[in-house]
Design a protein around this motif. Sequence first.
Motif, mmCIF file in Angstrom:
data_model
loop_
_atom_site.group_PDB
_atom_site.id
_atom_site.type_symbol
_atom_site.label_atom_id
_atom_site.label_comp_id
_atom_site.label_asym_id
_atom_site.label_seq_id
_atom_site.Cartn_x
_atom_site.Cartn_y
_atom_site.Cartn_z
ATOM 1 N N ILE A 138 52.953 2.865 58.239
ATOM 2 C CA ILE A 138 54.294 2.838 58.812
ATOM 3 C C ILE A 138 54.229 2.953 60.331
ATOM 4 C CG2 ILE A 138 56.468 4.125 58.921
ATOM 5 C CD1 ILE A 138 56.144 4.759 56.006
ATOM 6 N N GLY A 139 53.140 3.510 60.850
ATOM 7 C CA GLY A 139 53.004 3.661 62.289
ATOM 8 C C GLY A 139 53.614 4.963 62.789
ATOM 9 N N ASP A 140 53.563 6.012 61.994
ATOM 10 C CA ASP A 140 54.115 7.319 62.347
ATOM 11 C C ASP A 140 55.608 7.254 62.667
ATOM 12 O OD1 ASP A 140 51.806 8.735 61.890
ATOM 13 O OD2 ASP A 140 51.065 8.418 63.920
ATOM 14 N N LEU A 141 56.325 6.353 62.017
ATOM 15 C CA LEU A 141 57.768 6.246 62.216
ATOM 16 C C LEU A 141 58.559 6.979 61.151
ATOM 17 C CD1 LEU A 141 58.137 2.507 63.238
ATOM 18 C CD2 LEU A 141 58.255 4.505 64.712
ATOM 19 N N ALA A 142 57.891 7.585 60.206
ATOM 20 C CA ALA A 142 58.586 8.259 59.113
ATOM 21 C C ALA A 142 59.309 9.493 59.639
ATOM 22 C CB ALA A 142 57.616 8.649 58.027
ATOM 23 N N THR A 143 60.552 9.668 59.210
ATOM 24 C CA THR A 143 61.319 10.847 59.594
ATOM 25 C C THR A 143 61.144 11.976 58.596
ATOM 26 O OG1 THR A 143 63.274 9.994 58.453
ATOM 27 C CG2 THR A 143 63.053 9.483 60.797
ATOM 28 N N PHE A 144 60.732 11.650 57.369
ATOM 29 C CA PHE A 144 60.598 12.648 56.314
ATOM 30 C C PHE A 144 59.552 12.163 55.327
ATOM 31 C CE2 PHE A 144 61.774 14.035 52.033
ATOM 32 C CZ PHE A 144 61.788 15.411 52.198
ATOM 33 N N ILE A 145 58.613 13.030 54.986
ATOM 34 C CA ILE A 145 57.613 12.722 53.968
ATOM 35 C C ILE A 145 57.515 13.925 53.045
ATOM 36 C CG2 ILE A 145 55.192 12.231 53.492
ATOM 37 C CD1 ILE A 145 55.006 10.919 56.211
ATOM 38 N N SER A 146 57.589 13.676 51.746
ATOM 39 C CA SER A 146 57.416 14.764 50.787
ATOM 40 C C SER A 146 56.534 14.276 49.646
ATOM 41 C CB SER A 146 58.761 15.239 50.234
ATOM 42 O OG SER A 146 59.323 14.257 49.404
ATOM 43 N N GLY A 147 55.913 15.219 48.982
ATOM 44 C CA GLY A 147 55.062 14.882 47.849
ATOM 45 C C GLY A 147 55.095 15.974 46.806
ATOM 46 N N ARG A 148 54.874 15.596 45.566
ATOM 47 C CA ARG A 148 54.855 16.563 44.470
ATOM 48 C C ARG A 148 53.677 16.227 43.572
ATOM 49 N NH1 ARG A 148 58.541 19.935 42.548
ATOM 50 N NH2 ARG A 148 60.177 18.949 43.758
ATOM 51 N N LEU A 149 52.902 17.251 43.249
ATOM 52 C CA LEU A 149 51.802 17.153 42.302
ATOM 53 C C LEU A 149 52.186 17.960 41.066
ATOM 54 C CD1 LEU A 149 48.931 17.925 44.801
ATOM 55 C CD2 LEU A 149 49.442 15.708 43.812
ATOM 56 N N THR A 150 52.062 17.373 39.899
ATOM 57 C CA THR A 150 52.440 18.056 38.661
ATOM 58 C C THR A 150 51.320 17.912 37.645
ATOM 59 O OG1 THR A 150 54.732 17.441 39.083
ATOM 60 C CG2 THR A 150 54.220 18.254 36.896
ATOM 61 N N SER A 151 51.011 19.025 36.978
ATOM 62 C CA SER A 151 50.003 19.031 35.934
ATOM 63 C C SER A 151 50.563 19.762 34.728
ATOM 64 C CB SER A 151 48.739 19.738 36.425
ATOM 65 O OG SER A 151 47.839 19.904 35.360
ATOM 66 N N HIS A 152 50.343 19.198 33.563
ATOM 67 C CA HIS A 152 50.757 19.835 32.311
ATOM 68 C C HIS A 152 49.492 20.219 31.559
ATOM 69 C CE1 HIS A 152 54.879 18.606 32.941
ATOM 70 N NE2 HIS A 152 54.429 17.397 33.218
ATOM 71 N N GLY A 153 49.376 21.477 31.216
ATOM 72 C CA GLY A 153 48.190 21.961 30.505
ATOM 73 C C GLY A 153 48.092 21.370 29.115
ATOM 74 N N GLY A 154 46.909 21.440 28.572
ATOM 75 C CA GLY A 154 46.673 20.906 27.239
ATOM 76 C C GLY A 154 47.161 21.853 26.155
ATOM 77 N N THR A 155 46.956 21.457 24.927
ATOM 78 C CA THR A 155 47.358 22.292 23.800
ATOM 79 C C THR A 155 46.222 23.237 23.442
ATOM 80 O OG1 THR A 155 46.558 20.661 22.242
ATOM 81 C CG2 THR A 155 48.870 20.529 22.874
ATOM 82 N N ARG A 156 46.585 24.405 22.969
ATOM 83 C CA ARG A 156 45.571 25.357 22.527
ATOM 84 C C ARG A 156 45.267 25.077 21.066
ATOM 85 N NH1 ARG A 156 47.283 31.200 24.076
ATOM 86 N NH2 ARG A 156 45.231 31.566 23.206
#
Length: 100
Positions: free
Chosen positions: A73-91
């Motif tokens: 983008i060329g450092d033109l972004a006014t807002f950047i957000s990110g989300r990382l999500t992990s769901h655990g396995g079954t026991r």
Amino acid sequence: MTCSIFFSTELPNDRPQVSGALPRAPQRWTMEWCVKTPDGRTHINNSRTIQRATVAEVNAIMATTINGIKAEIGDLATFISGRLTSHGGTRKNRKGGKRR
């Protein structure tokens, strides 16, 4: 067990918000990011890790992805957000079988 890590350019001290317990073992992660530009357009994209990864590895992947988006983008972004999500396995070895 679900773990969610959210970070944004508007958070204080550039510290991510973590909800849930961080997994000790490598997990599969879903990554989502949102970029807003000065002309008012919003770009949303997401992906999923194919291999299991630790929290440190996923943070490095996400940082590289965000830096690539900034360079594109060329450092033109006014807002950047990110989300990382992990769901655990079954026991599997639970006494008394599955709960319903």
